[in-house]
Design a protein around this motif. Sequence first.
Motif, PDB file in Angstrom:
ATOM      1  N   HIS A 266      79.082  17.948  73.852  1.00 15.72           N
ATOM      2  CA  HIS A 266      78.250  19.283  74.627  1.00 15.72           C
ATOM      3  C   HIS A 266      78.381  20.542  73.305  1.00 15.72           C
ATOM      4  O   HIS A 266      79.259  20.688  72.450  1.00 15.72           O
ATOM      5  N   LYS A 267      77.010  21.189  73.978  1.00 21.68           N
ATOM      6  CA  LYS A 267      76.664  22.638  73.606  1.00 21.68           C
ATOM      7  C   LYS A 267      77.579  23.201  73.986  1.00 21.68           C
ATOM      8  O   LYS A 267      77.441  23.531  75.390  1.00 21.68           O
ATOM      9  N   PRO A 268      77.688  24.383  72.858  1.00 20.84           N
ATOM     10  CA  PRO A 268      77.602  25.401  73.496  1.00 20.84           C
ATOM     11  C   PRO A 268      77.150  26.632  74.051  1.00 20.84           C
ATOM     12  O   PRO A 268      76.678  27.021  74.272  1.00 20.84           O
TER      13      PRO A 268
ATOM     14  N   TYR B  54      75.433  24.030  66.845  1.00 23.73           N
ATOM     15  CA  TYR B  54      77.149  23.517  67.315  1.00 23.73           C
ATOM     16  C   TYR B  54      76.800  22.247  67.467  1.00 23.73           C
ATOM     17  O   TYR B  54      75.936  21.513  68.890  1.00 23.73           O
ATOM     18  N   MET B  55      77.321  20.502  66.734  1.00 24.20           N
ATOM     19  CA  MET B  55      77.285  19.499  66.777  1.00 24.20           C
ATOM     20  C   MET B  55      78.299  19.111  66.670  1.00 24.20           C
ATOM     21  O   MET B  55      79.108  18.072  67.114  1.00 24.20           O
ATOM     22  N   LEU B  56      79.443  19.858  67.288  1.00 23.32           N
ATOM     23  CA  LEU B  56      80.752  19.402  66.748  1.00 23.32           C
ATOM     24  C   LEU B  56      81.116  17.874  68.289  1.00 23.32           C
ATOM     25  O   LEU B  56      81.804  16.937  67.624  1.00 23.32           O
TER      26      LEU B  56
ATOM     27  N   VAL C 147      84.788  21.459  73.176  1.00 22.81           N
ATOM     28  CA  VAL C 147      85.344  20.723  72.414  1.00 22.81           C
ATOM     29  C   VAL C 147      84.997  19.825  72.113  1.00 22.81           C
ATOM     30  O   VAL C 147      85.801  19.062  70.573  1.00 22.81           O
ATOM     31  N   GLY C 148      86.340  19.179  72.889  1.00 23.17           N
ATOM     32  CA  GLY C 148      85.873  17.675  72.574  1.00 23.17           C
ATOM     33  C   GLY C 148      87.159  17.613  71.602  1.00 23.17           C
ATOM     34  O   GLY C 148      87.258  16.390  71.420  1.00 23.17           O
ATOM     35  N   THR C 149      88.457  18.547  72.287  1.00 26.66           N
ATOM     36  CA  THR C 149      89.208  17.455  71.481  1.00 26.66           C
ATOM     37  C   THR C 149      89.592  17.967  69.301  1.00 26.66           C
ATOM     38  O   THR C 149      90.115  17.594  68.876  1.00 26.66           O
ATOM     39  N   HIS C 150      88.618  18.481  69.366  1.00 21.82           N
ATOM     40  CA  HIS C 150      88.090  18.772  67.647  1.00 21.82           C
ATOM     41  C   HIS C 150      88.868  20.036  67.364  1.00 21.82           C
ATOM     42  O   HIS C 150      88.722  21.013  67.810  1.00 21.82           O
TER      43      HIS C 150
ATOM     44  N   ASN D 289      75.513  12.962  71.616  1.00 22.12           N
ATOM     45  CA  ASN D 289      76.274  11.584  69.922  1.00 22.12           C
ATOM     46  C   ASN D 289      76.933  13.330  69.005  1.00 22.12           C
ATOM     47  O   ASN D 289      76.232  13.358  69.140  1.00 22.12           O
ATOM     48  N   GLU D 290      78.424  13.113  68.561  1.00 20.94           N
ATOM     49  CA  GLU D 290      78.735  14.362  68.386  1.00 20.94           C
ATOM     50  C   GLU D 290      77.990  14.404  66.770  1.00 20.94           C
ATOM     51  O   GLU D 290      77.027  12.672  66.302  1.00 20.94           O
ATOM     52  N   GLY D 291      77.969  15.200  66.564  1.00 25.38           N
ATOM     53  CA  GLY D 291      77.333  15.347  65.253  1.00 25.38           C
ATOM     54  C   GLY D 291      75.715  15.242  65.358  1.00 25.38           C
ATOM     55  O   GLY D 291      75.213  14.833  64.320  1.00 25.38           O
ATOM     56  N   THR D 292      74.744  15.691  66.289  1.00 29.90           N
ATOM     57  CA  THR D 292      73.399  15.350  66.660  1.00 29.90           C
ATOM     58  C   THR D 292      72.867  16.258  67.837  1.00 29.90           C
ATOM     59  O   THR D 292      73.804  16.880  68.440  1.00 29.90           O
ATOM     60  N   ASN D 293      72.004  15.991  66.917  1.00 30.04           N
ATOM     61  CA  ASN D 293      70.978  16.895  69.068  1.00 30.04           C
ATOM     62  C   ASN D 293      70.069  16.226  69.878  1.00 30.04           C
ATOM     63  O   ASN D 293      69.520  15.848  70.827  1.00 30.04           O
ATOM     64  N   GLU D 294      70.806  13.930  69.553  1.00 26.77           N
ATOM     65  CA  GLU D 294      70.354  13.712  70.089  1.00 26.77           C
ATOM     66  C   GLU D 294      71.397  12.892  72.174  1.00 26.77           C
ATOM     67  O   GLU D 294      72.329  12.786  71.262  1.00 26.77           O
ATOM     68  N   TYR D 295      70.702  12.667  72.757  1.00 32.04           N
ATOM     69  CA  TYR D 295      71.470  12.557  73.779  1.00 32.04           C
ATOM     70  C   TYR D 295      72.077  11.422  73.653  1.00 32.04           C
ATOM     71  O   TYR D 295      71.029  10.250  73.284  1.00 32.04           O
TER      72      TYR D 295
END
Length: 355
Positions: free
Chosen positions: A299-301, A294-296, A19-22, A249-255
């Motif tokens: 990583h994707k869960p 999930y774009m938090l 979750v990248g500390t979020h 990239n956080e908040g997206t589905n783009e690598y």
Amino acid sequence: MVTTTAIADLCIFLVTWNVGTHSPRNQELGSLLSLNGTTNCPDNQLPDIYVIGFQEVSTTNLKIFQDDPWVLKIASTLQDHQFVKIDSKQLQGILITMFAQHKHIPHMQSIESAATRTGLGGLWGNKGAVSIRLSLYGTGVVFVCSHLAAHDEKLKERIEDYNQIVDNHKYSTQRYHSIFDHDVVFWFGDLNFRLSGDMTAWDVRTDVENMRYAELLELDQLNMLRAKGNAFSLLEEQQPTFAPTFKFNEGTNEYNLKRRPAWCDRILHRVQNNDYKGITLSAKQLSYQSHMEYMLSDHKPVSATFNYLVDVVNQTITDEELHEMTHGAASTPTTSNVSFTFAFVVIVAVSFTQL
């Protein structure tokens, strides 16, 4: 005539997520936990057991006597569905938590958790593993959540992390002192395995866009290690049919092409199914998927569903009798604290949702 009786027929749902500390505050977890009517359990029922592993949980507000906000968020999400928190274990940013339907509590004994640090040669807990083990309907089952060394060039360190966890992860439960003593092992987490070779990030992305997953997975370090017997070779994995879950990239589905896309987030398992005369254990995998919505974090869960069966052939036996056979009659049940844990976590979870 052969007669077969099921001691246990359970649907177990596993999730791993870096979750990248979020914070989980604004996250809706119903879809992730398949509460929206789309489970892969038999007859589309809710899972009997959830085990969720997190990596890079924020430790800024870590409190000794209070569950992590992610555990509280899960508790508040599940509280209307008769789930009870069984246990949690945290090692800095690595966290595992287990919830089960209330009806299964009498069939859970000898619950124990453990942690192993591998960061900085075992001195620091930013990498390592946490786990929960228990007697589940009489069988020894362990769930291990790990976060291994990062970066493409750190393959040797990932192997060392795995070996440290296997060697140093210990329990006090009779007959089940280490991970692979268990009848069933579920191992998951941000294992951080990357792709071998010199493909560029752009080349990998092109193959992903064209869904050439099979070709890419031939370069997957975890697959190669398992084939050679260097690490994780005692475990099985259903091959991913979803896109690499790192790095976005956080908040997206783009690598984010600062890193080559890779299947860092994995779920593996192992069943020893011939140890007890007349008793068959199996864990049929029903699903293995990522959750792109999930774009938090970057990583994707990833989740997996298993149908866990304990079958008895030509005899009558209860799970208590199986527990004595597997764990020994001297084992002491440790489920007495579960009801208290449930009451505490629900009260705190309700308070958390009101913040």
